[in-house]
Every structure is written in structure tokens, then in C-alpha cells.
Scaffold this motif. Structure first.
Motif, mmCIF file in Angstrom:
data_model
loop_
_atom_site.group_PDB
_atom_site.id
_atom_site.type_symbol
_atom_site.label_atom_id
_atom_site.label_comp_id
_atom_site.label_asym_id
_atom_site.label_seq_id
_atom_site.Cartn_x
_atom_site.Cartn_y
_atom_site.Cartn_z
ATOM 1 N N LYS A 1 0.838 -1.208 0.000
ATOM 2 C CA LYS A 1 0.000 0.000 0.000
ATOM 3 C C LYS A 1 0.867 1.250 0.000
ATOM 4 O O LYS A 1 0.555 2.237 -0.665
ATOM 5 C CB LYS A 1 -0.934 0.023 1.213
ATOM 6 C CG LYS A 1 -2.128 -0.882 1.085
ATOM 7 C CD LYS A 1 -3.054 -0.682 2.275
ATOM 8 C CE LYS A 1 -4.296 -1.517 2.127
ATOM 9 N NZ LYS A 1 -5.255 -1.290 3.204
ATOM 10 N N THR A 2 1.945 1.223 0.756
ATOM 11 C CA THR A 2 2.857 2.369 0.816
ATOM 12 C C THR A 2 3.533 2.564 -0.528
ATOM 13 O O THR A 2 3.639 3.695 -1.020
ATOM 14 C CB THR A 2 3.908 2.166 1.927
ATOM 15 O OG1 THR A 2 3.232 1.972 3.168
ATOM 16 C CG2 THR A 2 4.846 3.350 2.031
ATOM 17 N N ALA A 3 3.974 1.479 -1.157
ATOM 18 C CA ALA A 3 4.614 1.564 -2.470
ATOM 19 C C ALA A 3 3.647 2.147 -3.496
ATOM 20 O O ALA A 3 4.021 3.008 -4.304
ATOM 21 C CB ALA A 3 5.116 0.195 -2.915
ATOM 22 N N TYR A 4 2.403 1.694 -3.455
ATOM 23 C CA TYR A 4 1.395 2.202 -4.385
ATOM 24 C C TYR A 4 1.147 3.689 -4.142
ATOM 25 O O TYR A 4 1.053 4.483 -5.082
ATOM 26 C CB TYR A 4 0.098 1.410 -4.240
ATOM 27 C CG TYR A 4 -0.943 1.823 -5.256
ATOM 28 C CD1 TYR A 4 -0.906 1.341 -6.564
ATOM 29 C CD2 TYR A 4 -1.948 2.719 -4.921
ATOM 30 C CE1 TYR A 4 -1.841 1.726 -7.504
ATOM 31 C CE2 TYR A 4 -2.889 3.115 -5.854
ATOM 32 C CZ TYR A 4 -2.827 2.616 -7.145
ATOM 33 O OH TYR A 4 -3.750 3.010 -8.068
ATOM 34 N N ARG A 5 1.059 4.083 -2.880
ATOM 35 C CA ARG A 5 0.845 5.497 -2.537
ATOM 36 C C ARG A 5 2.017 6.352 -2.994
ATOM 37 O O ARG A 5 1.834 7.431 -3.562
ATOM 38 C CB ARG A 5 0.604 5.661 -1.039
ATOM 39 C CG ARG A 5 0.139 7.065 -0.667
ATOM 40 C CD ARG A 5 -0.228 7.208 0.798
ATOM 41 N NE ARG A 5 0.965 7.093 1.635
ATOM 42 C CZ ARG A 5 1.184 6.116 2.519
ATOM 43 N NH1 ARG A 5 0.303 5.162 2.683
ATOM 44 N NH2 ARG A 5 2.286 6.089 3.230
ATOM 45 N N PHE A 6 3.257 5.877 -2.773
ATOM 46 C CA PHE A 6 4.445 6.609 -3.229
ATOM 47 C C PHE A 6 4.390 6.814 -4.743
ATOM 48 O O PHE A 6 4.691 7.891 -5.243
ATOM 49 C CB PHE A 6 5.724 5.867 -2.865
ATOM 50 C CG PHE A 6 6.167 6.015 -1.428
ATOM 51 C CD1 PHE A 6 5.414 6.684 -0.490
ATOM 52 C CD2 PHE A 6 7.373 5.462 -1.015
ATOM 53 C CE1 PHE A 6 5.833 6.819 0.825
ATOM 54 C CE2 PHE A 6 7.815 5.596 0.291
ATOM 55 C CZ PHE A 6 7.045 6.275 1.215
ATOM 56 N N ALA A 7 3.988 5.770 -5.475
ATOM 57 C CA ALA A 7 3.899 5.864 -6.935
ATOM 58 C C ALA A 7 2.817 6.862 -7.335
ATOM 59 O O ALA A 7 3.047 7.742 -8.177
ATOM 60 C CB ALA A 7 3.618 4.490 -7.532
ATOM 61 N N SER A 8 1.651 6.746 -6.742
ATOM 62 C CA SER A 8 0.534 7.631 -7.071
ATOM 63 C C SER A 8 0.847 9.089 -6.768
ATOM 64 O O SER A 8 0.423 9.987 -7.494
ATOM 65 C CB SER A 8 -0.722 7.218 -6.295
ATOM 66 O OG SER A 8 -1.133 5.934 -6.679
ATOM 67 N N ASP A 9 1.596 9.321 -5.699
ATOM 68 C CA ASP A 9 1.964 10.684 -5.296
ATOM 69 C C ASP A 9 3.193 11.205 -6.032
ATOM 70 O O ASP A 9 3.607 12.340 -5.807
ATOM 71 C CB ASP A 9 2.227 10.739 -3.785
ATOM 72 C CG ASP A 9 0.963 10.500 -2.958
ATOM 73 O OD1 ASP A 9 -0.148 10.539 -3.525
ATOM 74 O OD2 ASP A 9 1.094 10.271 -1.740
#
Length: 64
Positions: free
Chosen positions: A21-29
Motif C-alpha cells: 500500500k505504501t509503495a502504491y501510494r508513493f507511486a501515485s503521489d
């Protein structure tokens, strides 16, 4: 270019030792360099390694 040079979100999370979830959030941001193939995020390992080096330099620069 070797196939191992491209990482999925799951592989990025494992590589950075963070939650998916953190990796996905970092990518999205836009916090980590990545690109989308359809709706799936992908990451070049070489760019992630460069990003890690940049993060290390920022931290070293902030310490006295």
C-alpha cells in the motif's frame, strides 16, 4: 534490457522493504519514479536505485 530491470508494485515493496500500500501510494503521489502500463504501475530498478541514492544524499545534507 534484462526483464529483472522492471519491477511491479509488489516487487518494489519487497525491494524497499515497505508495505505494498505504501509503495502504491508513493507511486501515485510521484514520490518514486514509475510509469503505468495500462492501470498497473511499473518501475525501472535502475531509476529506483538512483532515487535511493538521492534520498541518502538529502539525508546526509540535512545532518550536521
Amino acid at each position: 534490457m534484462p526483464i529483472d530491470d522492471i519491477l511491479t508494485v509488489k516487487e518494489l515493496a519487497e525491494y524497499l522493504k515497505i508495505a505494498e500500500k505504501t509503495a502504491y501510494r508513493f507511486a501515485s503521489d510521484g514520490k518514486v519514479p514509475g510509469f503505468k502500463v495500462g492501470s498497473a504501475w511499473r518501475f525501472r530498478k535502475s531509476e529506483i536505485e538512483r532515487w535511493i541514492s538521492e534520498q541518502e544524499q538529502k539525508q546526509e545534507g540535512g545532518q550536521e
